[in-house]
Write a protein that holds these residues in place. Structure first.
Motif, PDB file in Angstrom:
ATOM      1  N   ARG A   7       0.809  -1.214   0.000  1.00 12.36           N
ATOM      2  CA  ARG A   7       0.000   0.000   0.000  1.00 12.36           C
ATOM      3  C   ARG A   7       0.844   1.266   0.000  1.00 12.36           C
ATOM      4  N   ALA A   8       2.059   1.215   0.531  1.00  9.85           N
ATOM      5  CA  ALA A   8       2.880   2.417   0.644  1.00  9.85           C
ATOM      6  C   ALA A   8       3.148   3.048  -0.708  1.00  9.85           C
ATOM      7  N   ARG A   9       3.204   2.249  -1.766  1.00 10.13           N
ATOM      8  CA  ARG A   9       3.496   2.782  -3.089  1.00 10.13           C
ATOM      9  C   ARG A   9       2.373   3.656  -3.615  1.00 10.13           C
ATOM     10  N   TRP A  10       1.178   3.480  -3.091  1.00  8.82           N
ATOM     11  CA  TRP A  10       0.015   4.178  -3.616  1.00  8.82           C
ATOM     12  C   TRP A  10      -0.161   5.584  -3.054  1.00  8.82           C
ATOM     13  N   PHE A  11       0.569   5.911  -1.974  1.00  5.73           N
ATOM     14  CA  PHE A  11       0.384   7.206  -1.322  1.00  5.73           C
ATOM     15  C   PHE A  11       1.716   7.920  -1.134  1.00  5.73           C
ATOM     16  N   PRO A  12       1.953   9.030  -1.853  1.00  7.80           N
ATOM     17  CA  PRO A  12       3.161   9.815  -1.592  1.00  7.80           C
ATOM     18  C   PRO A  12       3.212  10.300  -0.146  1.00  7.80           C
ATOM     19  N   TYR A  28      -4.877  12.070 -13.733  1.00  9.60           N
ATOM     20  CA  TYR A  28      -5.415  11.667 -15.034  1.00  9.60           C
ATOM     21  C   TYR A  28      -4.322  11.178 -15.972  1.00  9.60           C
ATOM     22  N   SER A  29      -4.701  10.943 -17.228  1.00 12.96           N
ATOM     23  CA  SER A  29      -3.854  10.256 -18.211  1.00 12.96           C
ATOM     24  C   SER A  29      -2.443  10.827 -18.287  1.00 12.96           C
ATOM     25  N   GLY A  30      -1.462   9.928 -18.163  1.00 10.18           N
ATOM     26  CA  GLY A  30      -0.069  10.296 -18.328  1.00 10.18           C
ATOM     27  C   GLY A  30       0.564  10.945 -17.124  1.00 10.18           C
ATOM     28  N   CYS A  31      -0.211  11.208 -16.090  1.00 10.53           N
ATOM     29  CA  CYS A  31       0.285  11.983 -14.944  1.00 10.53           C
ATOM     30  C   CYS A  31       0.340  11.139 -13.677  1.00 10.53           C
ATOM     31  N   GLY A  32       1.107  11.654 -12.714  1.00  6.59           N
ATOM     32  CA  GLY A  32       1.206  11.019 -11.418  1.00  6.59           C
ATOM     33  C   GLY A  32       0.642  11.909 -10.337  1.00  6.59           C
ATOM     34  N   ALA A  33       0.850  11.498  -9.096  1.00  2.56           N
ATOM     35  CA  ALA A  33       0.282  12.200  -7.952  1.00  2.56           C
ATOM     36  C   ALA A  33       0.808  13.619  -7.801  1.00  2.56           C
ATOM     37  N   SER A  34       1.961  13.921  -8.398  1.00  2.00           N
ATOM     38  CA  SER A  34       2.541  15.262  -8.244  1.00  2.00           C
ATOM     39  C   SER A  34       1.679  16.343  -8.869  1.00  2.00           C
ATOM     40  N   GLN A  52      -0.975   7.584  -6.046  1.00  2.00           N
ATOM     41  CA  GLN A  52       0.036   7.340  -7.072  1.00  2.00           C
ATOM     42  C   GLN A  52      -0.292   6.044  -7.816  1.00  2.00           C
ATOM     43  N   LEU A  53      -0.409   6.136  -9.127  1.00  2.00           N
ATOM     44  CA  LEU A  53      -0.748   4.966  -9.932  1.00  2.00           C
ATOM     45  C   LEU A  53       0.512   4.301 -10.482  1.00  2.00           C
ATOM     46  N   PRO A  54       0.473   3.006 -10.758  1.00  2.00           N
ATOM     47  CA  PRO A  54       1.637   2.320 -11.333  1.00  2.00           C
ATOM     48  C   PRO A  54       1.956   2.847 -12.728  1.00  2.00           C
ATOM     49  N   GLY A  55       3.249   2.807 -13.063  1.00  2.00           N
ATOM     50  CA  GLY A  55       3.694   3.201 -14.395  1.00  2.00           C
ATOM     51  C   GLY A  55       4.051   4.655 -14.535  1.00  2.00           C
ATOM     52  N   ARG A  61       8.648   1.987 -13.246  1.00  2.00           N
ATOM     53  CA  ARG A  61       9.057   0.649 -13.678  1.00  2.00           C
ATOM     54  C   ARG A  61       7.924  -0.385 -13.585  1.00  2.00           C
ATOM     55  N   GLU A  62       6.817  -0.001 -12.980  1.00  2.00           N
ATOM     56  CA  GLU A  62       5.704  -0.937 -12.815  1.00  2.00           C
ATOM     57  C   GLU A  62       4.783  -0.918 -14.027  1.00  2.00           C
ATOM     58  N   GLN A  63       4.062  -1.985 -14.219  1.00  2.00           N
ATOM     59  CA  GLN A  63       3.153  -2.119 -15.346  1.00  2.00           C
ATOM     60  C   GLN A  63       1.919  -1.245 -15.151  1.00  2.00           C
ATOM     61  N   PRO A  64       1.624  -0.341 -16.090  1.00  3.11           N
ATOM     62  CA  PRO A  64       0.404   0.473 -15.956  1.00  3.11           C
ATOM     63  C   PRO A  64      -0.848  -0.391 -16.061  1.00  3.11           C
ATOM     64  N   PHE A  65      -1.948   0.110 -15.525  1.00  2.77           N
ATOM     65  CA  PHE A  65      -3.209  -0.611 -15.636  1.00  2.77           C
ATOM     66  C   PHE A  65      -3.681  -0.640 -17.083  1.00  2.77           C
ATOM     67  N   LYS A  66      -4.427  -1.669 -17.430  1.00  2.00           N
ATOM     68  CA  LYS A  66      -4.882  -1.876 -18.804  1.00  2.00           C
ATOM     69  C   LYS A  66      -6.327  -1.450 -19.041  1.00  2.00           C
ATOM     70  N   SER A  67      -7.052  -1.176 -17.954  1.00  2.65           N
ATOM     71  CA  SER A  67      -8.438  -0.741 -18.084  1.00  2.65           C
ATOM     72  C   SER A  67      -8.831  -0.042 -16.790  1.00  2.65           C
ATOM     73  N   TYR A  68      -9.858   0.790 -16.851  1.00  6.23           N
ATOM     74  CA  TYR A  68     -10.379   1.415 -15.635  1.00  6.23           C
ATOM     75  C   TYR A  68     -10.999   0.374 -14.726  1.00  6.23           C
ATOM     76  N   GLN A  69     -11.556  -0.682 -15.309  1.00  8.70           N
ATOM     77  CA  GLN A  69     -12.117  -1.759 -14.491  1.00  8.70           C
ATOM     78  C   GLN A  69     -11.024  -2.432 -13.667  1.00  8.70           C
ATOM     79  N   GLU A  70      -9.862  -2.678 -14.294  1.00  8.20           N
ATOM     80  CA  GLU A  70      -8.737  -3.271 -13.560  1.00  8.20           C
ATOM     81  C   GLU A  70      -8.273  -2.360 -12.435  1.00  8.20           C
ATOM     82  N   LEU A  71      -8.124  -1.073 -12.743  1.00  9.84           N
ATOM     83  CA  LEU A  71      -7.693  -0.121 -11.725  1.00  9.84           C
ATOM     84  C   LEU A  71      -8.712  -0.051 -10.587  1.00  9.84           C
ATOM     85  N   GLY A  72     -10.000  -0.034 -10.946  1.00 16.05           N
ATOM     86  CA  GLY A  72     -11.029   0.030  -9.915  1.00 16.05           C
ATOM     87  C   GLY A  72     -10.981  -1.157  -8.987  1.00 16.05           C
TER      88      GLY A  72
END
Length: 268
Positions: A7-12, A28-34, A52-55, A61-72
């Motif tokens: 879980r630590a990776r998900w929260f700056p 949103y698309s292409g961006c991170g928590a910053s 903070q989302l993967p990718g 270095r992590e694999q981005p999500f492939k769908s909003y359903q997967e992320l949800g």
């Protein structure tokens, strides 16, 4: 509640353990928590928590999500320990669709519904895909990224722009594939936020959110990127929506340029 391991990776920044309420902020698309760097951690008793989302950024270095359903599905599980008090989800542009999926799947898992879902500058799931980014080539998208970096107060670095472009292109493809003809109606209220100067996502395009839940629409002064500054009117709207307390006197004191224009007729 300490944030450890996965879980630590998900929260700056770790969610405040004693906050009366929380708003989880999705990039949103292409961006991170910053992109939420100018937002306060706490305002009016509400803890604003960028996710903070993967990718991207420190998770590049992590694999981005492939769908909003997967992320949800994943994010509803990650957030579950922090939903023990009133909470809301906020997503701007494509992140609004991700926020809807997180809310839907949290409820499907038997978790508590958000007190409110905030969606900004995005059409409802059944009305997409929509947006000017869907038609842009790589050169045009790279220019958008440079503009965004400057908007955030940084200096565009060509190598980083090139790296981020791949993430953005992948996120746009996720957006392109997302269409929910018959969306689930959420039990929580939805506030659809438009911006008066947002060219390409005019507020009147957002009326379809009424099919996703009991909704209202507000329109703020500003353009597509105005939300990144964490404007006080937007923060007040969320604090009030979580029941933390904008009084009628506070609302009346807001100037005409900062007051949200409530558009009726979008309810169930």
């Amino acid at each position: 509640m300490p944030t450890t391991g996965r879980r630590a990776r998900w929260f700056p920044k770790e969610p405040l353990p004693d906050a009366p309420a929380r708003v989880f902020l999705l990039p949103y698309s292409g961006c991170g928590a910053s992109m939420y760097r100018h937002w306060p951690t706490e305002y009016g008793g509400v803890n604003f928590v960028p996710v903070q989302l993967p990718g991207r950024e420190n998770r590049l270095r992590e694999q981005p999500f492939k769908s909003y359903q997967e992320l949800g599905s994943v994010l509803s599980e990650v957030l579950s320990p922090y939903l023990d008090r009133p909470y809301a989800l906020f997503g701007h542009c494509s992140a609004a669709l991700a926020a809807y999926e997180v809310a839907r799947q949290t409820i499907d898992r038997g978790g508590p519904a958000p007190t409110r879902l905030y969606v900004s500058s995005e059409v409802a799931p059944q009305d997409g895909p929509h947006g000017r980014h869907l038609q842009m080539n790589d050169d045009e998208l790279a220019e958008e990224l440079r503009t965004l970096v400057v908007q955030l107060g940084g200096t565009p670095v060509p190598t980083l722009i090139d790296m981020t472009l791949g993430v953005l292109r992948g996120d746009i493809e996720v957006n392109r594939r997302y269409h929910v003809a018959d969306p689930v109606k959420l039990p929580c209220p939805i506030t659809a936020i438009g911006w008066s100067g947002d060219i390409g996502m005019e507020p009147e395009l957002m009326g379809g959110w009424s099919a996703c839940g009991n909704s209202e629409q507000v329109v703020f002064e500003g353009g597509h990127y105005s939300f990144m500054e964490g404007p006080e009117t937007l923060l007040r709207l969320m604090v009030d929506g979580l029941g933390m307390g904008l009084s009628e006197l506070d609302t009346a004191a807001m100037s005409g340029t900062e007051r949200a224009v409530v558009r009726g007729g979008l309810g169930c």
